[in-house]
Design a protein around this motif. Structure first.
Motif, PDB file in Angstrom:
ATOM      1  N   ARG A 164       0.938  -1.123   0.100  1.00 25.18           N
ATOM      2  CA  ARG A 164       0.060  -0.042  -0.054  1.00 25.18           C
ATOM      3  C   ARG A 164       1.004   1.351  -0.211  1.00 25.18           C
ATOM      4  O   ARG A 164       0.568   2.241  -0.746  1.00 25.18           O
ATOM      5  N   ALA A 168       1.229   3.978  -3.157  1.00 17.16           N
ATOM      6  CA  ALA A 168       0.659   5.437  -2.909  1.00 17.16           C
ATOM      7  C   ALA A 168       1.938   6.513  -3.236  1.00 17.16           C
ATOM      8  O   ALA A 168       1.523   7.202  -3.738  1.00 17.16           O
ATOM      9  N   ASP A 173      -3.473   3.002  -7.170  1.00 16.78           N
ATOM     10  CA  ASP A 173      -4.391   2.588  -6.162  1.00 16.78           C
ATOM     11  C   ASP A 173      -3.836   1.041  -5.787  1.00 16.78           C
ATOM     12  O   ASP A 173      -4.155   0.289  -6.847  1.00 16.78           O
ATOM     13  N   TYR A 174      -3.686   0.649  -4.766  1.00 25.09           N
ATOM     14  CA  TYR A 174      -3.317  -0.669  -4.273  1.00 25.09           C
ATOM     15  C   TYR A 174      -4.285  -1.719  -4.882  1.00 25.09           C
ATOM     16  O   TYR A 174      -4.126  -2.662  -5.415  1.00 25.09           O
ATOM     17  N   ASP A 175      -5.742  -1.213  -4.740  1.00 23.93           N
ATOM     18  CA  ASP A 175      -6.891  -2.259  -5.326  1.00 23.93           C
ATOM     19  C   ASP A 175      -6.973  -2.637  -6.733  1.00 23.93           C
ATOM     20  O   ASP A 175      -7.740  -3.269  -7.141  1.00 23.93           O
ATOM     21  N   ARG A 195      -4.627  -6.682  -7.542  1.00 24.55           N
ATOM     22  CA  ARG A 195      -5.799  -5.579  -7.231  1.00 24.55           C
ATOM     23  C   ARG A 195      -6.179  -5.926  -5.750  1.00 24.55           C
ATOM     24  O   ARG A 195      -7.343  -6.127  -5.592  1.00 24.55           O
TER      25      ARG A 195
END
Length: 366
Positions: A164, A168, A173-175, A195
């Motif tokens: 994460r 950033a 977006d980590y997801d 994702r």
């Protein structure tokens, strides 16, 4: 808003409590428990009163820091396999930990200690990304023996926290990102983060992956069988070698990477060759996870390779890893993310409505 979070992290002979205001540690105490007292107890759960007293004594000296506290987070213990995330501590979780239904370890006391403190203070209690986080692809589980299936046990807290942070830093977006993440410590685990899910990972506790300062990593099975047949090892001594006395310790006589790095830099060929082999092994296993991130429908390469953990502080090792891994994706090194900070960030994200709070059902379901 800035959240004030208390974290509780039990180790084999210590309990670490950290109170964070945002990313700033206002209290950081490692409470030591006498080995003689612990040895006199029948099991891990019986240590709870001893550890509770030590935590209360430490917090009694820091009562002025408790007003404005938003939550208490315990280190996640050995639970049923579950998706990663932030879990509310509830009866099903505490029942499984009390019974050591999925294994016995000091980390099992993180949730009950956090729950008791939170109850006293009228606050929510959570665990974040337990070590049993399991999000493997179905095709990642089978092996060539139907009696043996791969399982997911790894440095989930460290890996996901570093992933994460790295995402950033790069505006990702980590997801929605694809990441290869290596936790480099006394044990080493390498994960494929697709994702927001760790869809494959080397399970160092089962002997998978690269060797490390004290673990052997993946070994040729037939050679291991020959060692057993020859009498060089029996099952207990081999288990000890695989988990505690293998890797750099077996090769060089020490698991202290600072000493190994100094030896390599001073011209010790054995140390230099061992560091090069370690870097090669980590890179090989990272590259071996590419199929978990790329398919014909989604052939895009990874966005980043992320290195974290204590060994990521070594410029000698990380330079060699970057040389081998940069062809896969840009390499990002994440240092300074303590377990307490990652735990607190996981709780804050739930409190701020950025991630859902999850509820543990036990018996393999979440």
């Amino acid at each position: 808003m800035t959240r004030r979070i208390l974290t509780v992290n039990p180790g084999s002979t210590t309990t670490k409590i950290v109170l964070l205001d945002g990313d700033e540690a206002l209290l950081d105490r490692e409470l030591e428990h006498p080995r003689a007292e612990l040895r006199g107890l029948p099991d891990v759960w019986a240590q709870l009163p001893l550890r509770r007293r030590a935590v209360h004594a430490a917090l009694d000296q820091a009562r002025h820091l408790l007003p404005g506290l938003h939550a208490v987070v315990g280190r996640g213990g050995l639970l049923a396999p579950l998706p990663g995330g932030t879990y509310a501590i509830g009866p099903a979780m505490l029942d499984d930990l009390r019974a050591a239904r999925h294994g016995e370890h000091a980390c099992n006391l993180g949730a009950p200690l956090a729950a008791e403190l939170a109850d006293e203070l009228g606050l929510p209690a959570f665990v974040v990304d337990p070590v049993v986080t399991d999000e493997l692809l179905p095709e990642a589980r089978p092996t060539g023996l139907p009696q043996v299936r791969r399982r997911s046990t790894f440095h989930a807290l460290s890996q996901r926290g570093a992933a994460r942070e790295a995402a950033a830093r790069h505006g990702l977006d980590y997801d929605a990102a694809k990441l290869l993440v290596a936790h480099l410590g006394g044990g080493i685990s390498v994960g494929a983060h697709l994702r927001g899910r760790v869809v494959d990972v080397t399970n160092a506790l089962d002997g998978e992956g690269p060797f490390s300062p004290e673990r052997t990593g993946t070994l040729p099975v037939l050679e291991v069988l020959r060692l057993l047949e020859s009498g060089s090892y029996d099952i207990p001594s081999l288990r000890q070698a695989v988990l505690r006395r293998g890797g750099l310790f077996a090769l060089l006589g020490t698991n202290d990477f600072r000493e190994i790095q100094a030896r390599a830099q001073s011209g010790d060929h054995a140390a230099r060759d061992a560091v090069a082999a370690l870097a090669y092994n980590v890179a090989k296993h990272a590259a071996g996870l590419l199929p978990a991130l790329t398919t014909a429908d989604d052939p895009a390469p990874p966005d980043l390779v992320v290195l974290t953990g204590g060994l990521a502080r070594s410029p000698l090792l990380t330079a060699e890893l970057a040389r081998r891994l940069t062809p896969l994706a840009p390499v990002e090194i994440v240092l300074g993310l303590t377990e307490a900070l990652v735990m607190a960030r996981g709780a804050a994200a739930v409190l701020d409505g950025l991630r859902p709070v999850l509820h543990y059902q036990g018996r393999g379901a979440a």
